[in-house]
Design a protein around this motif. Structure first.
Motif, mmCIF file in Angstrom:
data_model
loop_
_atom_site.group_PDB
_atom_site.id
_atom_site.type_symbol
_atom_site.label_atom_id
_atom_site.label_comp_id
_atom_site.label_asym_id
_atom_site.label_seq_id
_atom_site.Cartn_x
_atom_site.Cartn_y
_atom_site.Cartn_z
ATOM 1 N N ALA A 79 0.837 -1.211 0.000
ATOM 2 C CA ALA A 79 0.000 0.000 0.000
ATOM 3 C C ALA A 79 0.864 1.251 0.000
ATOM 4 O O ALA A 79 0.572 2.219 -0.709
ATOM 5 C CB ALA A 79 -0.932 -0.003 1.214
ATOM 6 N N SER A 136 0.811 3.444 -3.327
ATOM 7 C CA SER A 136 0.183 4.755 -3.137
ATOM 8 C C SER A 136 1.143 5.878 -3.494
ATOM 9 O O SER A 136 0.739 6.887 -4.083
ATOM 10 C CB SER A 136 -0.293 4.903 -1.690
ATOM 11 N N TRP A 149 1.321 5.858 -7.398
ATOM 12 C CA TRP A 149 0.093 6.342 -8.033
ATOM 13 C C TRP A 149 -0.324 7.728 -7.541
ATOM 14 O O TRP A 149 -1.239 8.330 -8.067
ATOM 15 C CB TRP A 149 -1.044 5.360 -7.817
ATOM 16 N N ARG A 203 -1.960 8.416 -4.905
ATOM 17 C CA ARG A 203 -3.301 8.289 -4.326
ATOM 18 C C ARG A 203 -3.312 7.000 -3.513
ATOM 19 O O ARG A 203 -2.485 6.114 -3.738
ATOM 20 C CB ARG A 203 -4.376 8.242 -5.402
ATOM 21 N N PRO A 204 -4.227 6.870 -2.567
ATOM 22 C CA PRO A 204 -4.262 5.620 -1.792
ATOM 23 C C PRO A 204 -4.600 4.410 -2.659
ATOM 24 O O PRO A 204 -5.514 4.463 -3.487
ATOM 25 C CB PRO A 204 -5.375 5.873 -0.764
ATOM 26 N N ALA A 205 -3.855 3.353 -2.473
ATOM 27 C CA ALA A 205 -4.151 2.091 -3.153
ATOM 28 C C ALA A 205 -5.390 1.474 -2.521
ATOM 29 O O ALA A 205 -5.582 1.549 -1.308
ATOM 30 C CB ALA A 205 -2.968 1.138 -3.029
ATOM 31 N N THR A 206 -6.224 0.860 -3.332
ATOM 32 C CA THR A 206 -7.418 0.186 -2.819
ATOM 33 C C THR A 206 -7.050 -1.209 -2.327
ATOM 34 O O THR A 206 -6.003 -1.762 -2.694
ATOM 35 C CB THR A 206 -8.491 0.061 -3.911
ATOM 36 N N ASP A 207 -7.930 -1.808 -1.528
ATOM 37 C CA ASP A 207 -7.703 -3.182 -1.071
ATOM 38 C C ASP A 207 -7.576 -4.132 -2.258
ATOM 39 O O ASP A 207 -6.738 -5.039 -2.254
ATOM 40 C CB ASP A 207 -8.829 -3.644 -0.149
ATOM 41 N N GLY A 208 -8.392 -3.928 -3.287
ATOM 42 C CA GLY A 208 -8.323 -4.771 -4.478
ATOM 43 C C GLY A 208 -6.987 -4.646 -5.188
ATOM 44 O O GLY A 208 -6.430 -5.641 -5.658
ATOM 45 N N GLU A 209 -6.476 -3.432 -5.284
ATOM 46 C CA GLU A 209 -5.175 -3.225 -5.910
ATOM 47 C C GLU A 209 -4.059 -3.874 -5.096
ATOM 48 O O GLU A 209 -3.114 -4.442 -5.651
ATOM 49 C CB GLU A 209 -4.904 -1.731 -6.095
#
Length: 164
Positions: A25, A29, A32, A34-40
């Protein structure tokens, strides 16, 4: 006084899994912006080769500060004399407490135990704190030894024999 303890631990233990998720994460993050999602995070960890971080091909280490899982890192044996430093991470709340240096020392010891005489690693240019850590511990820029989408700079270090 609160202190660090570091030890080998299975990469899939609850503490190691949580640290690996936080590591991914953090670096994703940052990349990108931006915060990484749980799915990512799940996608990034799937098939990432972490199972190789077990003897005889590697090892995984978890650091605890005051008993709380706070850092991790791995060593992967690449060939007869060379190991790769990977997944080096200290949770933000525990940074600045000397744990990263202790982690680096233990990971180098683990590489020696696996038979490595040289440690290499790859990282991204934007991970300036990580790069500074590696340089402080004697790593110097080397030519690329591997390629990949997130590999922008490579470092290496000769490992001295462990003190008797």
């Amino acid at each position: 006084m609160t202190s660090w303890t570091l030890a080998r631990e299975a990469f899939d233990s609850p503490a190691a899994t949580g640290l690996r998720r936080d590591y991914y994460a953090d670096v994703a993050s940052s990349y990108w912006q931006r915060p990484a999602t749980d799915g990512e995070i799940d996608e990034g960890l799937a098939g990432d080769g972490v199972e190789l971080l077990t003897p005889p091909t590697g090892t995984f280490v978890v650091g605890r500060y005051g008993g709380e899982a706070a850092s991790c890192g791995g060593v992967l044996l690449l060939d007869d004399g060379r190991a790769e430093l990977t997944r080096v991470f200290v949770r933000p709340a525990f940074r600045g407490r000397k744990g990263a240096g202790m982690l680096m020392e233990l990971l180098e010891d683990e590489a020696r135990t696996l038979g490595a005489r040289r440690m290499v690693l790859n990282t991204r240019l934007d991970l300036t704190a990580a790069r500074a850590l590696y340089v402080r511990h004697g790593y110097a820029e080397i030519p690329a030894y591997c390629t990949g989408p997130y590999m922008q700079i490579w470092y290496g270090k000769e490992l001295r024999a462990a003190a008797a």
